[in-house]
Design a protein around this motif. Structure first.
Motif, short mmCIF file in Angstrom:
data_model
loop_
_atom_site.label_atom_id
_atom_site.label_comp_id
_atom_site.label_asym_id
_atom_site.label_seq_id
_atom_site.Cartn_x
_atom_site.Cartn_y
_atom_site.Cartn_z
N GLN A 179 -3.70 -7.48 -8.16
CA GLN A 179 -3.59 -6.04 -8.40
C GLN A 179 -2.52 -5.42 -7.49
N LEU A 180 -2.59 -5.73 -6.21
CA LEU A 180 -1.68 -5.10 -5.25
C LEU A 180 -0.24 -5.56 -5.44
N TYR A 181 -0.02 -6.86 -5.63
CA TYR A 181 1.35 -7.34 -5.78
C TYR A 181 1.97 -6.87 -7.10
N ALA A 182 1.15 -6.74 -8.13
CA ALA A 182 1.67 -6.22 -9.40
C ALA A 182 2.07 -4.77 -9.25
N LEU A 183 1.27 -3.97 -8.56
CA LEU A 183 1.62 -2.57 -8.36
C LEU A 183 2.86 -2.42 -7.48
N SER A 184 2.97 -3.28 -6.47
CA SER A 184 4.15 -3.24 -5.60
C SER A 184 5.40 -3.58 -6.37
N ALA A 185 5.33 -4.62 -7.21
CA ALA A 185 6.49 -5.01 -8.01
C ALA A 185 6.88 -3.93 -8.98
N ALA A 186 5.88 -3.28 -9.59
CA ALA A 186 6.17 -2.20 -10.53
C ALA A 186 6.81 -1.02 -9.84
N SER A 187 6.37 -0.74 -8.59
CA SER A 187 6.95 0.36 -7.84
C SER A 187 8.41 0.09 -7.51
N PHE A 233 0.81 -1.21 0.00
CA PHE A 233 0.00 0.00 0.00
C PHE A 233 0.85 1.27 0.00
N ASP A 234 1.80 1.36 0.93
CA ASP A 234 2.66 2.53 1.06
C ASP A 234 3.68 2.22 2.15
N THR A 235 4.32 3.24 2.66
CA THR A 235 5.33 3.02 3.72
C THR A 235 4.84 3.45 5.09
N VAL A 236 3.55 3.71 5.23
CA VAL A 236 2.99 4.14 6.51
C VAL A 236 2.80 2.93 7.42
N PRO A 237 3.41 2.91 8.60
CA PRO A 237 3.21 1.78 9.52
C PRO A 237 1.78 1.77 10.06
N ARG A 238 1.16 0.59 10.04
CA ARG A 238 -0.21 0.44 10.54
C ARG A 238 -0.34 -0.85 11.33
N ARG A 239 -1.35 -0.87 12.20
CA ARG A 239 -1.72 -2.11 12.89
C ARG A 239 -2.95 -2.71 12.20
N PHE A 240 -3.06 -4.02 12.25
CA PHE A 240 -4.21 -4.73 11.69
C PHE A 240 -4.74 -5.68 12.75
N GLU A 241 -5.92 -5.38 13.29
CA GLU A 241 -6.49 -6.22 14.35
C GLU A 241 -7.39 -7.29 13.73
N ARG A 254 -7.70 4.14 -3.95
CA ARG A 254 -7.04 5.33 -3.44
C ARG A 254 -6.20 5.90 -4.56
N ALA A 255 -6.46 7.17 -4.89
CA ALA A 255 -5.77 7.83 -6.01
C ALA A 255 -5.87 6.98 -7.28
N GLY A 256 -7.02 6.36 -7.48
CA GLY A 256 -7.26 5.58 -8.69
C GLY A 256 -6.73 4.17 -8.67
N ARG A 257 -6.01 3.79 -7.60
CA ARG A 257 -5.44 2.44 -7.53
C ARG A 257 -6.26 1.57 -6.57
N PRO A 258 -6.49 0.31 -6.91
CA PRO A 258 -7.26 -0.56 -6.01
C PRO A 258 -6.47 -0.87 -4.74
N VAL A 259 -7.14 -0.76 -3.59
CA VAL A 259 -6.50 -1.08 -2.31
C VAL A 259 -7.28 -2.14 -1.52
#
Length: 416
Positions: free
Chosen positions: A405-413, A296-304, A379-384
């Motif tokens: 979708q997410l892994y392809a965008l991460s690899a491209a980034s 998603f990005d580099t923002v640290p988050r928790r997931f409960e 978010r900003a046109g990208r699926p999250v």
């Protein structure tokens, strides 16, 4: 006769210890993951509850309305029963990462070579005046038993909070024949995790089942003498109540890590391999872990989420074994899990993949919000993320779709 290496000699002289602080699902799965990955040395799991681990999601769902469901929440250890040192009914009061020691509530001191933080969260309670009898939170098996005993036909139940636990409890209480009111500060149920449109769609289903919502309201006080008999809202509106369940969020159990220079403002800050503040041979698991997920990005988050406890446990085991082998951390892939959760709310089933809570818009991909549907989050046109209301047979399809979708965008980034 083969020549013993210096490393082999050291192992014989000193049995290394991985200490796991927290004896719930995350602690159990960490111990199992360590054994599955080939760790044959000492594992100590320290848990504040006296019982062996159990699964928590049913506690706010079917278990509240099904008298026989309590027998189905125990977790059966697979690879972590006979050769793991379980110390239950004891909590960790302080950790010293520099000295590699844990101080326990019974006065014991445990020395460790690696540490896993899996201490979970504690339900928040409202600092509201009034009697305490009849007021409940829901986190442990004992909590669930206490609420279960209260839910009887005709009783008046007020649930404070309209997140997942609040809506699950409300649906379970209604299924038991209770009169149910839900009070929430937001304008619609589950606004933050799912957004306004999907929150409205789910709330409409609960309203049709007879649950009354009071959006945009907070609690002013509780009334009653020996136990709660009513709830007064901030606008003066009065709700009769035999039972109150506070489902207003939770606080990570991280005070035992104070004094180690870690960021514990929201759980414990971890690096991309779940190491506590980047400290080698440490890791965090489950609800306490705040980490960047480059899907998603580099923002640290928790997931409960239940599944995240399992996924982080596997990563923690990889990180610990890798660090104890003294290999460079760059050789270990960064942790990029696909978050997922489910919620059973009476007849309403919700499945989520990805991170819909960070989206800025959503659209229906299949079906209709008034019935079963799949909703894509962007978010900003990208699926999250993607959320399903019903449609269980399409769950695998949409999990695969958002993952690709997410892994392809991460690899491209990374490539870019």
């Amino acid at each position: 006769m083969p020549h013993a290496s210096n490393h082999d000699c050291r192992l014989r002289l000193h049995m290394r210890t991985v200490a796991v602080a927290g004896g719930s699902l995350g602690g159990l799965r960490t111990a199992e993951a360590l054994r599955s990955a080939g760790w044959t040395e000492s594992v100590i799991v320290i848990g504040s509850e006296a019982s062996m681990p159990y699964t928590r999601p049913p506690l706010s769902k079917k278990i509240l309305s099904d008298d026989g469901a309590f027998d189905n929440v125990r977790l059966r250890p697979r690879l972590a029963d006979d050769d793991v040192d379980w110390r239950l009914g004891i909590s960790v009061t302080k950790a010293d990462l520099a000295e590699r020691r844990l101080h326990l509530s019974d006065g014991q001191v445990v020395e460790f070579d690696a540490l896993v933080a899996a201490t979970g969260v504690t339900p928040r309670t409202l600092p509201i005046s009034g009697p305490h009898a009849g007021r409940h939170t829901l986190r442990t098996l004992d909590d669930a038993r206490a609420v279960h005993r209260e839910l009887r036909p005709g009783r008046r139940v007020v649930v404070i909070g309209a997140g997942f636990i609040g809506c699950e409890v409300a649906a379970a209480a209604r299924a038991k024949g209770c009169e149910v009111d839900v009070v929430c500060a937001d304008e619609v149920a589950m606004l933050r995790p799912l957004g306004r449109a999907v929150g409205h769609a789910i709330q409409r289903r609960h309203t049709a089942a007879g649950i009354r919502f009071h959006p945009g309201r907070t609690v002013q006080c509780y009334e009653g003498i020996d136990r709660v008999s009513g709830v007064v809202l901030d606008d003066g509106f009065y709700l009769s109540a035999d039972v109150v369940v506070e489902a207003v969020g939770s606080a990570p159990n991280v005070t035992w890590l104070d004094g180690n220079g870690l960021d514990t403002s929201d759980g414990v800050m971890c690096d991309s391999w779940l190491r506590l503040g980047g400290v080698a041979a440490t890791a965090a698991v489950g609800d306490v872990a705040r980490f960047p997920n480059t899907l998603f990005d580099t923002v640290p988050r928790r997931f409960e989420h239940w599944q995240m406890a399992v996924d982080t446990a596997r990563q923690a085991a990889r990180t610990i074994i890798h660090d104890l082998s003294e290999a460079p951390i760059a050789a270990l892939p960064a942790f990029e899990p696909l978050p997922s959760f489910w919620s059973d709310q009476g007849t309403v089933r919700v499945d989520s993949f990805g991170s819909p809570g960070i989206a800025d818009c959503c659209e229906v991909l299949e079906g209709q919000l008034s019935g079963e549907c799949a909703v894509g989050y962007y978010r900003a046109g990208r699926p999250v993320g993607v959320v399903l209301i019903g449609m269980p047979r399409r769950s695998g399809h949409y999990r695969t779709w958002i993952g690709e979708q997410l892994y392809a965008l991460s690899a491209a980034s990374v490539a870019g």
